[in-house]
Structures are given as C-alpha cells and as structure tokens.
Design a protein around this motif. Structure first.
Motif, PDB file in Angstrom:
ATOM      1  N   LEU A 148       2.330   1.455  -3.684  1.00 61.88           N
ATOM      2  CA  LEU A 148       1.216   1.594  -4.744  1.00 61.88           C
ATOM      3  C   LEU A 148       0.090   2.346  -4.403  1.00 61.88           C
ATOM      4  N   GLY A 149       0.029   2.873  -3.223  1.00 62.30           N
ATOM      5  CA  GLY A 149      -1.269   3.453  -2.909  1.00 62.30           C
ATOM      6  C   GLY A 149      -2.307   2.569  -2.487  1.00 62.30           C
ATOM      7  N   PRO A 150      -3.577   3.314  -1.929  1.00 61.95           N
ATOM      8  CA  PRO A 150      -4.361   2.290  -1.145  1.00 61.95           C
ATOM      9  C   PRO A 150      -5.182   1.702  -1.959  1.00 61.95           C
ATOM     10  N   VAL A 192       0.699  -1.272   0.036  1.00 59.18           N
ATOM     11  CA  VAL A 192       0.121  -0.023   0.219  1.00 59.18           C
ATOM     12  C   VAL A 192       0.971   1.287   0.039  1.00 59.18           C
ATOM     13  N   ALA A 193       1.948   1.183   0.620  1.00 59.39           N
ATOM     14  CA  ALA A 193       2.870   2.381   0.628  1.00 59.39           C
ATOM     15  C   ALA A 193       3.510   2.573  -0.563  1.00 59.39           C
TER      16      ALA A 193
END
Lengths: 280, 180
Positions: free
Chosen positions: B72-74, B69-70
């Motif tokens: 690629l994003g949520p 997530v950090a």
C-alpha cells in the motif's frame, strides 16, 4: 451522585478535561522521546565518523597496534559500552573486548540484517536504520550504531593493500553507547510532566468546581431553603439577596408569595409592601 | 383539539380512551427502546477494549507491517498521526459535550471505535504503536466515557419523562398534556 446538579455538571467536564490532558501528556512525551532518541543516534553516528576519521591513517598504514590502542582508549570513555571493527567477512578485527577478537557474527543478527537482508548487501543506510537498541550481557540498555568503512583510492592504490577497487565496503565499525543517561533524562522529563499535568488538572477541575459552587450551587441551595420555608408556611426572616440575576426573579416571587400567605393568615404588621431590593 | 401521534392526524371520531391506549403502547415501546439504547455506550466500550487487547498484542491476525507497506505504500509519519489524533480527540469531546448540552439523541459510539481502530492500525503500520498505544487508549477511554455518559443521561431524562406520562395515563385514563 448523578442526581445532583453538581454531579451532572462536573462529571462530564471532569472526564473530558482529565482525559484530554492525559492524552496530550502521553503524545508530548512520545514526541520528546523520539526527538531525544533521534538526537542520540545522530550523536552516536557522529562519534563513529570521528573514530573512523581518526583511525583512517592508522588503517591506511595497516598499523594494527596503533589502531588497537586508539580503539581501547576511546572505549574507556564514560558511556561507551563497546567498539568493534569488523572486516568484510564479518570477523571481529578489533574490539575493546579481547574475548570477541576473531569471532564471526551472524549476518542475520540485528544490526547486520539492515544491509544483509538481500542477496547483495546494501552499501548505505539511513541514520536511523544504522542504529539498534538492545540489552547487553551486563543488563544495560545499549544504543549501537554501525558505520561502514568505505573503500577509497588511497586504500586500493596503497602498495601494502589487496582490496580490489570494485569492493565498496571494507568493513564496519560498531559502536555501542550506554542509554543509562538518556533513560535517566527521559525519566526526569516524565516525572516533571506528570507533576505539571496533575497541577493543570487540579487547577482546571478545582477551578471549575469552585466557580460553579460559588455562582450556581450555593445560590440554588439558598433558593431551595427559601422555597421550603414558603412551602412550610414560615415567614422568611429577611429579604433574599445576593442571588444571580437569573435566580433573583424566582427568589422575589417566592418572597412575595410568602408575604401574601402571611397577610392572608392575618398578620398585617408583618407585611412588607415593597418588593425585594434587587442586587446590583 | 385534535390529538396527533407520530405526526399522523387522529381520526376525530376516535374516543379519548383508545387514543390513551395507543399512546400507552407507544410509550411502552419507547421505554423499552430507551432501556436498550442506554447500554449502547457500554457495548461500544466493550468492543473498544477487545480492539485494545488486539492492538496490545500487535494485531497478530494482520499481515506484518512491512508486507502491508510494500503493498500500500508508506504510512504517514508517527508525529503526523499524533497531531491528527490530538485534533480528533479535541473535536470528538467538543462534539459530544455540545450534543449533551443540546439534548440530541445521536448514536455515535460505535463509529468512534472505528476511528480509534484506524489510529491503532496507522501506528501499527508506521511501527510506532509501542510508543503511542497508551495515548490512543487514553483518547478512546475519554471519548467513549463522555459519549456513554451523554447517551446514558439522555436516556435517563427521556425515561423519566416517559414514565411520568405512563403513570399519568394509568392514573387518569387520559392523554397527558404536552410538555412545552
């Protein structure tokens, strides 16, 4: 099973309908569970805020006896598993369980790590991040919520207090609620949904099976019997009737064929010159 | 009438016997291919079970969800993934039943395993796999069962036709008449 028309027609429909209804049931149950969990966390957070607001004056006056009495009274309410008030260092200042008093909690423990993950602890968290679920020593599932006790002008301006104005959080309130009622409600919803799903499945698969049997398989069986009679050189006793339109033409042809065979065999009395009356 | 094989015009001079032998060889190859193809659904199902086992264990070979997530994003929220899963299941079943009705040979089982793995991964990175594992598992079992049945029934029908044609050639030594 797969050699019959019934097997070929019903197996894929049965698998598709059953599977899809079960997937819908599982997704719906998951959504309901999340909604109920979120609402419970909201309720617990509101209860924590209510306790903080109720005890605010006693904290401001540093009336430890009144605070302890209030915490004990709230802790006796049904469904409340524990209430703790931690100071800034993580030492239990007040608790509904006397054995926990003056103990320090590990800041890496679940429930603390949310704020204490970095070098500088976070001063605010979202509602869902404040909550944690665990099984307590008595084997009961507990939903606990941490609510920070913020420093306010009344706190650092009070003559009896020593909190510096720069200190944002004075401590935390930790309230644990039993999940027993929630789990019972979820189990009740789940059981009702299972019954509902089974009823839908029985109605759908049973309905399709019954309609196919009535409209397709039984006429086909009749047609097969007629064909076997004609093949064996037997004379059908009556005009074939009550066939669906698609099969009626085949039945007529078979019947006429049997009449011709009978005629060729030399029994003109049995010949019915007309064609089979059509079903309306 | 000139016989054609694989849309290639036959040499008008070739005798009927050699055409029949050519067709027999072609039919035998097709029968072999159909036998091989009829197991495709089962292979896809086996691969899917392996993916399910990895998902059940929380994809131990993958980096932790927080790190992904950090980077690629949520991920999308779990309820959005669930809605997409529902529409995907519905569409896949309808598509499979339509292909079954039309008798189309379509090799789509393995791509469904890919889509379902995607759902497992999205739920995993949204930290909602525990709540939704059985939903994805059920969707996969349903879709792959319908697909396997479609492929198997298609192959069975085709095999029965080809076997009849082979028997005709072996019995008569002539090219079988074309089906309508």
């Amino acid at each position: 099973m797969f050699k019959t028309l019934a097997g070929r027609a019903l197996v894929p429909v049965g698998i598709a309908v059953t599977g899809f209804v079960i997937v819908c049931f599982l997704l719906l149950y998951s959504v309901i569970k999340n909604v109920v969990n979120r609402d419970t966390v909201g309720y617990a957070t509101n209860l924590a805020d209510t306790i903080l607001k109720s005890t605010r004056y006693a904290m401001l006056k540093s009336d430890r006896e009144m605070l302890a009495t209030m915490i004990q009274n709230i802790g006796q309410q049904k469904g409340v598993e524990h209430i703790r008030v931690f100071n800034k260092k993580g030492i239990v200042h007040l608790s509904t369980r006397p054995e926990e008093l003056n103990r320090q909690v590990d800041k890496k423990a679940e429930g603390c790590i949310g704020c204490h993950a970095g070098a500088i602890p976070s001063a605010s968290l979202g509602r869902m991040e404040q909550a944690r679920i665990f099984t307590n020593g008595e084997g009961r599932e507990v939903l606990a919520v941490m609510a920070p006790i913020y420093n306010e002008p009344e706190c650092f301006n009070a003559p009896c207090h020593i909190h510096p104005p720069a200190q944002k959080v004075l401590g935390t309130l930790d309230i644990g609620l039993s999940r027993e009622m929630l789990l019972n409600s979820l189990a009740s919803i789940r059981n009702q949904m299972i019954v509902f799903t089974v009823m839908i499945l029985v109605l759908t698969v049973g309905g399709v099976t019954a309609l196919l049997r009535r409209s397709v398989f039984l006429p086909l069986q009749k047609l097969r019997r007629l064909a076997e009679q004609v093949e064996a050189g037997e004379h059908p006793e009556a005009h074939p009737s009550h066939f669906p339109r698609e099969l009626d033409r085949i039945a007529q042809s078979l019947y006429n064929l049997s009449q011709k065979d009978y005629s060729a065999a030399g029994d003109p009395a049995a010949i019915d010159k007309g064609t089979v009356p059509k079903d309306s | 009438m000139t016989q054609t094989i694989d849309n290639q015009p036959a040499t008008g001079l070739a005798p009927q016997q050699s055409q029949a032998e050519l067709l027999e060889r072609q039919l035998r190859a097709e029968v072999k291919h159909l036998h091989h193809f009829s197991n495709r659904g089962l292979w896809a199902f086996s691969l899917y079970i392996v993916v399910c086992l990895m998902a059940w264990r929380g994809f131990p070979m993958l980096p932790l969800p927080d790190r992904v997530v950090a980077a690629l994003g949520p991920p999308p929220p779990a309820h959005v993934i669930s809605i997409v899963l529902l529409f995907y299941t519905f569409s896949a079943i309808i598509l499979s039943l339509s292909r079954m009705t039309a008798g189309i040979e379509h090799k789509s089982s393995f791509c469904h395993v890919g889509y379902l793995t995607g759902f497992f991964l999205f739920y995993h990175f949204a930290k909602a796999l525990d709540d939704n594992f059985w939903a994805v598992f059920g969707a996969g079992v349903t879709i792959l069962a319908v697909e396997s049945y479609r492929i198997w029934s298609f192959c069975r029908d085709a095999l029965s036709r080809k076997t009849e044609q082979l028997e005709f050639i072996q019995r008569t030594g002539r090219v079988p008449p074309e089906d309508e």
